[in-house]
Design a protein around this motif. Structure first.
Motif, mmCIF file in Angstrom:
data_model
loop_
_atom_site.group_PDB
_atom_site.id
_atom_site.type_symbol
_atom_site.label_atom_id
_atom_site.label_comp_id
_atom_site.label_asym_id
_atom_site.label_seq_id
_atom_site.Cartn_x
_atom_site.Cartn_y
_atom_site.Cartn_z
ATOM 1 N N HIS A 196 0.855 -1.186 0.000
ATOM 2 C CA HIS A 196 0.000 0.000 0.000
ATOM 3 C C HIS A 196 0.895 1.242 0.000
ATOM 4 C CE1 HIS A 196 -2.111 3.226 2.371
ATOM 5 N NE2 HIS A 196 -2.958 3.024 1.385
ATOM 6 N N PHE A 197 0.618 2.175 -0.902
ATOM 7 C CA PHE A 197 1.407 3.408 -1.006
ATOM 8 C C PHE A 197 0.581 4.593 -0.520
ATOM 9 C CE2 PHE A 197 2.962 0.597 -4.379
ATOM 10 C CZ PHE A 197 4.308 0.535 -4.044
ATOM 11 N N SER A 198 1.245 5.513 0.155
ATOM 12 C CA SER A 198 0.551 6.706 0.640
ATOM 13 C C SER A 198 1.513 7.879 0.672
ATOM 14 C CB SER A 198 -0.018 6.461 2.043
ATOM 15 O OG SER A 198 1.035 6.260 2.972
ATOM 16 N N MET A 199 0.957 9.075 0.751
ATOM 17 C CA MET A 199 1.785 10.260 0.927
ATOM 18 C C MET A 199 0.993 11.355 1.626
ATOM 19 S SD MET A 199 2.044 12.249 -2.722
ATOM 20 C CE MET A 199 2.808 10.853 -3.545
ATOM 21 N N THR A 200 1.707 12.227 2.313
ATOM 22 C CA THR A 200 1.139 13.436 2.892
ATOM 23 C C THR A 200 1.706 14.614 2.114
ATOM 24 O OG1 THR A 200 0.986 12.409 5.076
ATOM 25 C CG2 THR A 200 0.900 14.810 4.983
ATOM 26 N N THR A 201 0.822 15.428 1.548
ATOM 27 C CA THR A 201 1.253 16.485 0.632
ATOM 28 C C THR A 201 0.410 17.738 0.807
ATOM 29 O OG1 THR A 201 1.322 17.113 -1.721
ATOM 30 C CG2 THR A 201 -0.230 15.389 -1.114
ATOM 31 N N ASN A 202 1.012 18.913 0.507
ATOM 32 C CA ASN A 202 0.201 20.137 0.511
ATOM 33 C C ASN A 202 -0.537 20.331 -0.814
ATOM 34 O OD1 ASN A 202 2.013 21.390 -1.354
ATOM 35 N ND2 ASN A 202 3.276 22.172 0.327
ATOM 36 N N SER B 92 -2.773 18.240 3.149
ATOM 37 C CA SER B 92 -2.734 19.216 4.240
ATOM 38 C C SER B 92 -3.471 20.469 3.789
ATOM 39 C CB SER B 92 -1.289 19.564 4.595
ATOM 40 O OG SER B 92 -0.588 18.416 5.009
ATOM 41 N N LEU B 93 -4.587 20.757 4.432
ATOM 42 C CA LEU B 93 -5.398 21.901 4.026
ATOM 43 C C LEU B 93 -6.184 22.399 5.230
ATOM 44 C CD1 LEU B 93 -6.476 23.700 1.673
ATOM 45 C CD2 LEU B 93 -8.320 22.038 1.427
ATOM 46 N N ASP B 94 -5.828 23.588 5.698
ATOM 47 C CA ASP B 94 -6.557 24.183 6.816
ATOM 48 C C ASP B 94 -7.642 25.080 6.241
ATOM 49 O OD1 ASP B 94 -4.561 22.943 8.239
ATOM 50 O OD2 ASP B 94 -3.338 24.750 8.362
ATOM 51 N N SER C 236 -5.775 16.526 6.102
ATOM 52 C CA SER C 236 -5.152 16.790 7.398
ATOM 53 C C SER C 236 -5.329 18.270 7.721
ATOM 54 C CB SER C 236 -3.665 16.436 7.357
ATOM 55 O OG SER C 236 -3.031 16.858 8.540
ATOM 56 N N ILE C 237 -5.981 18.536 8.837
ATOM 57 C CA ILE C 237 -6.248 19.914 9.255
ATOM 58 C C ILE C 237 -5.474 20.187 10.531
ATOM 59 C CG2 ILE C 237 -8.030 21.549 9.985
ATOM 60 C CD1 ILE C 237 -10.040 19.744 8.486
ATOM 61 N N VAL C 238 -4.657 21.223 10.510
ATOM 62 C CA VAL C 238 -3.913 21.624 11.702
ATOM 63 C C VAL C 238 -4.555 22.895 12.261
ATOM 64 C CG1 VAL C 238 -1.687 22.303 12.647
ATOM 65 C CG2 VAL C 238 -1.781 20.628 10.794
ATOM 66 N N LEU C 239 -5.052 22.791 13.478
ATOM 67 C CA LEU C 239 -5.700 23.930 14.127
ATOM 68 C C LEU C 239 -4.648 24.753 14.859
ATOM 69 C CD1 LEU C 239 -8.761 21.947 15.524
ATOM 70 C CD2 LEU C 239 -8.722 23.438 13.523
ATOM 71 N N VAL D 185 -11.337 10.123 5.200
ATOM 72 C CA VAL D 185 -10.375 10.283 6.296
ATOM 73 C C VAL D 185 -10.116 11.765 6.545
ATOM 74 C CG1 VAL D 185 -7.995 9.874 7.019
ATOM 75 C CG2 VAL D 185 -9.265 8.075 5.816
ATOM 76 N N ILE D 186 -10.343 12.196 7.766
ATOM 77 C CA ILE D 186 -10.043 13.566 8.174
ATOM 78 C C ILE D 186 -9.210 13.486 9.448
ATOM 79 C CG2 ILE D 186 -10.970 15.812 8.865
ATOM 80 C CD1 ILE D 186 -11.813 15.203 6.095
ATOM 81 N N LEU D 187 -8.000 14.013 9.414
ATOM 82 C CA LEU D 187 -7.157 14.043 10.604
ATOM 83 C C LEU D 187 -7.109 15.467 11.138
ATOM 84 C CD1 LEU D 187 -4.150 11.768 9.573
ATOM 85 C CD2 LEU D 187 -6.277 11.135 10.714
#
Length: 336
Positions: free
Chosen positions: A63-69, A91-93, A137-140, A163-165
């Protein structure tokens, strides 16, 4: 990371995963992190193609994944991600003014509209892939306005059922919070916002309003803690308990840096190397790391009522290049 290091990393994973491959049906997982991983898309593509060249069985179980803006993305990249079923965490606030407060281009302009445009292009390209494989992915960060984030969720149905982190900016080892002169008031306001949302969430649970657009957002904020209590272990505690939520470094997850060094995971980063691609794991370092953690934890943990709920791991005790009892105790109070 070079293509050579990427290939060697894959070989190390495969050659050291015999138990998973032979005795379980679990998948291998290869994740790409940065910085911004898509700035090195060539190596990502090489790595995925290399895994798939090994065998059909290995390809199907990886399984491949990435975290990206998701700013440095082209149609070619999107097509490759879709064709290879890569899970993408963007990554999107949101909403826009909150995102662009901190997420800016090198020239200082906000990234929100560009990212949203790319998201929409991907959704139009393959809606089924988008629904199943793209999360956010939301960073508060302060000043907090969690209700505005909730409203954004309620008004954008493409965010539902995925999926919402949600996370907060970590207060440790950063000067980020020095720009705010009223942090005490900001923290108080945050507590009030969370208390209000928690009451609304409990009401949703009691009235079984799980189809409400705001339900998913609030479940991301609160549900893990509720689930941990509800599904707690109800048998007599054993004579020995593995310390908190720490892993056995190198067994479940491994971060490999561009120079081929091994590290515990992407959250801890490069502070505690535990070996490299050329010499394998440094067992002595791993052993010392675990026992340094135990040495500062045992006297507190052994009498703690929350020991079976605790997920505190190495990252909650690390300060610089050492473990800090003071820092761990602060996080312990937050967990309890």
């Amino acid at each position: 990371m070079s293509e050579a290091i990427a290939a060697r990393s894959v070989e190390f994973m495969l050659s050291n995963s015999g138990y998973y491959f032979g005795e379980t049906n679990e998948k291998y997982s290869v994740g790409f992190y940065g910085g911004e991983p898509l700035l090195n898309f060539r190596t990502i593509k090489y790595c995925i193609d290399y895994v798939k060249s090994k065998s059909t069985e290995i390809a199907e179980r990886t399984h491949f994944s990435m975290t990206t803006n998701f700013t440095a993305v082209t149609m070619e990249v999107m097509e490759y991600l879709v064709d290879n079923n890569v899970s993408v965490l963007v990554s999107l606030d949101r909403p826009e003014e909150m995102n662009d407060r901190y997420r800016k281009t090198k020239g200082g302009t906000g990234t929100f509209r560009n990212v949203m445009k790319n998201i929409e292009r991907l959704r139009k390209m393959n809606s089924e892939y988008f629904k199943k494989k793209v999360g956010f992915s939301i960073v508060l960060a302060p000043p907090y306005d969690i209700k505005s984030v909730l409203k954004f969720f309620e008004e954008n149905d493409f965010l539902l059922n995925r999926v919402i982190l949600l996370s907060f900016v970590d207060e440790d080892d950063t000067n980020f919070f020095e720009r705010f002169t009223n942090m005490e008031q900001i923290d108080y306001d945050l507590g009030c916002q969370l208390a209000e949302l928690k009451s609304a969430y409990i009401k949703m649970l009691l009235e079984e309003e799980r189809n409400s657009p705001g339900y998913q957002f609030m479940s991301n904020l609160f549900e893990d803690r509720i689930r941990d209590i509800y599904k707690r272990c109800l048998v007599r505690l054993q004579g020995q308990v593995f310390p908190n939520g720490i892993c056995l470094p190198g067994v479940q997850k491994l971060l490999i840096s561009p120079d081929g060094k091994f590290h515990i995971c992407e959250k801890i980063g490069h502070l505690f190397p535990i070996g490299d691609l050329y010499n394998g794991f440094d067992i002595d370092k791993i052993y010392r790391l675990i026992y340094e953690y135990i040495s500062i934890s045992e006297s507190d943990c052994i009498n703690c009522w929350a020991v079976r709920f605790c997920k505190a791991c190495f990252i909650r005790a690390i300060k610089g290049e050492h473990m800090s009892l003071e820092r761990k105790r602060r996080h312990c109070e937050e967990i309890k």
